[in-house]
Design a protein around this motif. Structure first.
Motif, PDB file in Angstrom:
ATOM      1  N   SER A 181       0.831  -1.211   0.000  1.00  0.00           N
ATOM      2  CA  SER A 181       0.000   0.000   0.000  1.00  0.00           C
ATOM      3  C   SER A 181       0.858   1.251   0.000  1.00  0.00           C
ATOM      4  CB  SER A 181      -0.928   0.001   1.214  1.00  0.00           C
ATOM      5  OG  SER A 181      -1.799  -1.104   1.167  1.00  0.00           O
ATOM      6  N   SER A 182       1.981   1.181   0.711  1.00  0.00           N
ATOM      7  CA  SER A 182       2.864   2.356   0.756  1.00  0.00           C
ATOM      8  C   SER A 182       3.442   2.641  -0.634  1.00  0.00           C
ATOM      9  CB  SER A 182       3.987   2.125   1.768  1.00  0.00           C
ATOM     10  OG  SER A 182       4.746   3.301   1.919  1.00  0.00           O
ATOM     11  N   PRO A 189       1.033  -6.457 -11.473  1.00  0.00           N
ATOM     12  CA  PRO A 189      -0.400  -6.814 -11.393  1.00  0.00           C
ATOM     13  C   PRO A 189      -0.712  -7.754 -10.230  1.00  0.00           C
ATOM     14  CG  PRO A 189       0.356  -6.864 -13.674  1.00  0.00           C
ATOM     15  CD  PRO A 189       1.566  -6.627 -12.831  1.00  0.00           C
ATOM     16  N   ARG A 190       0.272  -8.612  -9.886  1.00  0.00           N
ATOM     17  CA  ARG A 190       0.076  -9.530  -8.761  1.00  0.00           C
ATOM     18  C   ARG A 190      -0.109  -8.753  -7.458  1.00  0.00           C
ATOM     19  NH1 ARG A 190      -1.866 -12.958  -6.149  1.00  0.00           N
ATOM     20  NH2 ARG A 190      -0.854 -14.776  -5.205  1.00  0.00           N
ATOM     21  N   MET A 193      -3.581  -6.835  -2.837  1.00  0.00           N
ATOM     22  CA  MET A 193      -4.186  -5.743  -2.081  1.00  0.00           C
ATOM     23  C   MET A 193      -5.714  -5.772  -2.161  1.00  0.00           C
ATOM     24  SD  MET A 193      -1.630  -2.466  -2.545  1.00  0.00           S
ATOM     25  CE  MET A 193      -1.366  -2.592  -4.311  1.00  0.00           C
ATOM     26  N   LYS A 194      -6.245  -6.283  -3.287  1.00  0.00           N
ATOM     27  CA  LYS A 194      -7.703  -6.362  -3.444  1.00  0.00           C
ATOM     28  C   LYS A 194      -8.276  -7.677  -2.914  1.00  0.00           C
ATOM     29  CE  LYS A 194      -7.709  -3.442  -7.589  1.00  0.00           C
ATOM     30  NZ  LYS A 194      -7.935  -3.422  -9.059  1.00  0.00           N
ATOM     31  N   GLY A 195      -7.393  -8.576  -2.468  1.00  0.00           N
ATOM     32  CA  GLY A 195      -7.864  -9.868  -1.981  1.00  0.00           C
ATOM     33  C   GLY A 195      -8.346 -10.767  -3.094  1.00  0.00           C
ATOM     34  N   GLY A 213      -7.461 -13.341  -6.678  1.00  0.00           N
ATOM     35  CA  GLY A 213      -6.468 -14.293  -7.161  1.00  0.00           C
ATOM     36  C   GLY A 213      -6.065 -15.286  -6.088  1.00  0.00           C
ATOM     37  N   GLU A 214      -4.990 -16.023  -6.381  1.00  0.00           N
ATOM     38  CA  GLU A 214      -4.501 -17.032  -5.444  1.00  0.00           C
ATOM     39  C   GLU A 214      -3.814 -16.381  -4.249  1.00  0.00           C
ATOM     40  OE1 GLU A 214      -1.939 -19.655  -7.538  1.00  0.00           O
ATOM     41  OE2 GLU A 214      -3.517 -20.419  -8.871  1.00  0.00           O
ATOM     42  N   GLU A 215      -3.765 -17.111  -3.164  1.00  0.00           N
ATOM     43  CA  GLU A 215      -3.117 -16.617  -1.954  1.00  0.00           C
ATOM     44  C   GLU A 215      -1.623 -16.426  -2.206  1.00  0.00           C
ATOM     45  OE1 GLU A 215      -3.032 -17.699   2.829  1.00  0.00           O
ATOM     46  OE2 GLU A 215      -3.787 -19.137   1.358  1.00  0.00           O
ATOM     47  N   LEU A 216      -1.059 -15.326  -1.696  1.00  0.00           N
ATOM     48  CA  LEU A 216       0.355 -15.046  -1.887  1.00  0.00           C
ATOM     49  C   LEU A 216       1.202 -16.037  -1.094  1.00  0.00           C
ATOM     50  CD1 LEU A 216       2.454 -13.097  -3.157  1.00  0.00           C
ATOM     51  CD2 LEU A 216       2.407 -11.823  -1.008  1.00  0.00           C
TER      52      LEU A 216
END
Length: 593
Positions: free
Chosen positions: A395-396, A490-491, A496-498, A500-503
């Protein structure tokens, strides 16, 4: 490729893989070149040895260090006379000299089976180059040694090479425009002239060379060699009846063009040399002879080459992103080579670099394994606390990009923003005004993170492909610096938007968060037995002076306590308790259970 190119219908294919079991890999940290000089003599014995250095200057320095120590050492680099190079190679192959110090120009075609030591005075620029060079040792299958003398300053040599080979796109446009402004095409000039008149001071003739290479690669320029340049002569007399030999032959060639006294004859010495079956030296000598007799006035071709522009009236279009990606790729390879110097297992690092799955966690023969260097963590899903830190970091970066209206900031600047630094650069950018300023520093974060720890998190996010790196070179306070700028991928936006797959990533400094919120213990693991197993592990580790995890990992102890194996076969089914570990450490644990 080999089968197709050679047209082999029934070729036998042999696949060996990248693991060389007979190579003992070592890295020795050195503060400076003087420290390296002092180690060389003891590292090249016993047996035939090659010492590789990155530059001619360092080759000469290493040779001198060996000779001072009484070692007969041959020297091999592109600046050495060709005959001397051939002699050095022959002496090394025959065993007349025990060691050669060389740049990477030495090695292609070297098929000496009994090379026992490969020492790198400087770190190579890529793992590919390193693997190729150490692969010249131990081809007879016997144990051999590959030692890298590593100093932090080694990286600067390769940064210089990369920057020189991958100039900024605006340099290419500047040279193109300068060449177009010249009255003639082709333009005959030296690289020094191009650098001095078309490029900034830091470019130098190496920068001009790299720009011309790009123009040739893009099909917008051709190189004209000095040997292809035109010479000219002016005919002064009709002839001389006493001419003979090569002078007569050349005079007849001049007369064949019908040139009369006072007329200028342009020609290419190389072409006349081919037509008359003479060497260039013989043609030049005959021309000087005719000039001495007063028959001609000869003007030799210039020694500088030229550049011929292709379609100079068409605009020069370059793929800036592709050029930057090439440069970034070279820097990523350099980063991976540096990573080898801190690998927990050298052999495993090399094998997995080339895309193979290592058949072992630790090879047991490299210096890192023998010293018990802590194994690297494997990527895994984030805990809630870890995810919070990652989201704050991403986010920063997003808010910094929005605030400044640009992508990409240095790792240090992002870290300083996150810990709430009051540095001048933070205030100049106005990042002390963004909402994420100080999110990981005290008192906003408990525990507070240091700048170094935040840098580690950011670089881990690069490995997880949530941030991407651009390697930027700028002149700061008169010195050229290359550093990493990070921007969101893009990942990162998915994370940040929650979406796709879990990081999944290797999260650094996990213990820092564990102190804040310890993970709950597994109730199925008997506490008293677990404490006993830990005590045995500590006693075994102390008795052999090795780290505790080399005896057994925490997970291995937990499975022992949970499963309570009472036979060798049952113990071998426990995670991490293979045959080798069982033979060395298994019995005391079995007795305790």
């Amino acid at each position: 490729d080999i089968i197709r190119t050679l047209g082999l219908e029934q070729g036998s294919v042999f696949i060996r893989g990248f693991d060389r079991e007979n190579l003992v890999l070592e890295v020795i940290a050195c503060e400076n070149k003087a420290a390296k000089d002092g180690l060389l003599a003891e590292l090249i014995s016993p047996g035939p040895s090659i010492v590789y250095a990155a530059t001619r200057k360092n080759v000469e320095r290493a040779v001198q260090a060996l000779r001072v120590s009484g070692v007969r050492a041959g020297m091999y680099h592109a600046g050495v006379d060709m005959n001397d190079r051939s002699r050095v190679q022959e002496d090394f192959m025959s065993g007349r000299i025990p060691v050669v110090v060389a740049t990477n120009a030495f090695g292609m075609g070297i098929d000496k089976r009994d090379i026992r030591n490969i020492v790198h005075y400087d770190m190579p620029g890529t793992v590919e180059a390193y693997y190729q060079e150490i692969g010249r040792a131990g081809r007879d299958g016997r144990m051999s040694r590959a030692v890298l003398l590593h100093a932090p300053s080694d990286r600067k040599i390769h940064e210089f090479f990369i920057n020189g080979s991958h100039p900024p796109v605006d340099w290419v446009h500047a040279v193109w425009e300068w060449l177009k402004r010249q009255p003639d095409n082709p333009v005959f000039c030296t690289q020094e002239e191009i650098a001095g008149q078309a490029l900034p001071d830091e470019a130098g003739d190496r920068g001009a060379f790299a720009v011309l290479n790009i123009l040739r690669r893009e099909g917008r320029a051709h190189k004209i060699s000095p040997r292809d340049r035109e010479a000219s002569l002016v005919v002064l007399k009709d002839g001389d009846s006493s001419l003979s030999g090569k002078r007569k032959l050349l005079w007849e060639r001049i007369q064949a063009d019908g040139a009369r006294p006072g007329e200028t004859v342009p020609f290419q010495p190389r072409r006349w040399s081919e037509q008359l079956d003479l060497t260039r030296i013989e043609v030049t000598a005959a021309l000087r002879g005719l000039e001495d007799r007063g028959l001609i006035r000869y003007r030799a071709p210039s020694r500088s080459g030229g550049v011929e522009l292709v379609e100079p009236n068409e605009p020069l279009t370059l793929d800036d992103r592709r050029m930057r990606e090439r440069r970034n790729r070279e820097y990523r390879k350099l980063d991976r080579m540096e990573g080898y110097a801190s690998a927990a297992c050298r052999r495993r690092y090399i094998v997995e670099y080339f895309g193979e799955k290592a058949p072992f966690e630790r090879c047991g023969t490299c210096d890192a394994c023998r010293a018990g260097v802590a194994a690297l963590d494997v990527p895994q899903a984030l805990s809630p606390d870890q995810k919070t830190v990652v989201l704050k970091a991403l986010s920063s970066v997003a808010r910094m990009q929005r605030h400044a209206g640009r992508d990409g900031f240095s790792v240090e600047l992002i870290a300083n923003t996150l810990i709430g630094s009051r540095s001048k650069s933070i205030q100049n950018w106005g990042f002390d005004q963004v909402s994420t300023y100080g999110l990981l520093g005290a008192p906003a974060s408990k525990p507070a993170w240091t700048k170094g720890e935040v840098v580690d998190v950011l670089l881990a996010l690069v490995e997880a492909e949530a941030l991407e790196v651009e390697y930027v070179t700028r002149t700061v306070s008169g010195k050229e610096r290359t550093y990493k700028e990070l921007s969101l991928t893009p990942r990162a936006w998915e994370v940040m938007k929650g979406e796709g797959e879990e990081l999944v990533m290797v999260f650094p400094h996990r213990r820092k968060l564990a102190r804040k919120r310890p993970e709950p213990t597994d109730p199925s693991v008997p506490g008293e037995l677990m404490a006993m197993l830990r005590q045995i592990r500590r006693q075994l580790a102390d008795s052999k002076d090795v780290p505790a995890y080399t005896v057994a990992t925490n997970r291995t102890l937990e499975e022992m306590a949970r499963l309570r194996p009472t036979t060798r076969r049952a113990m071998l089914a426990v995670h991490g308790m293979g045959p080798r570990r069982w033979e060395r450490w298994g019995s005391p644990f079995l007795d305790a259970i």
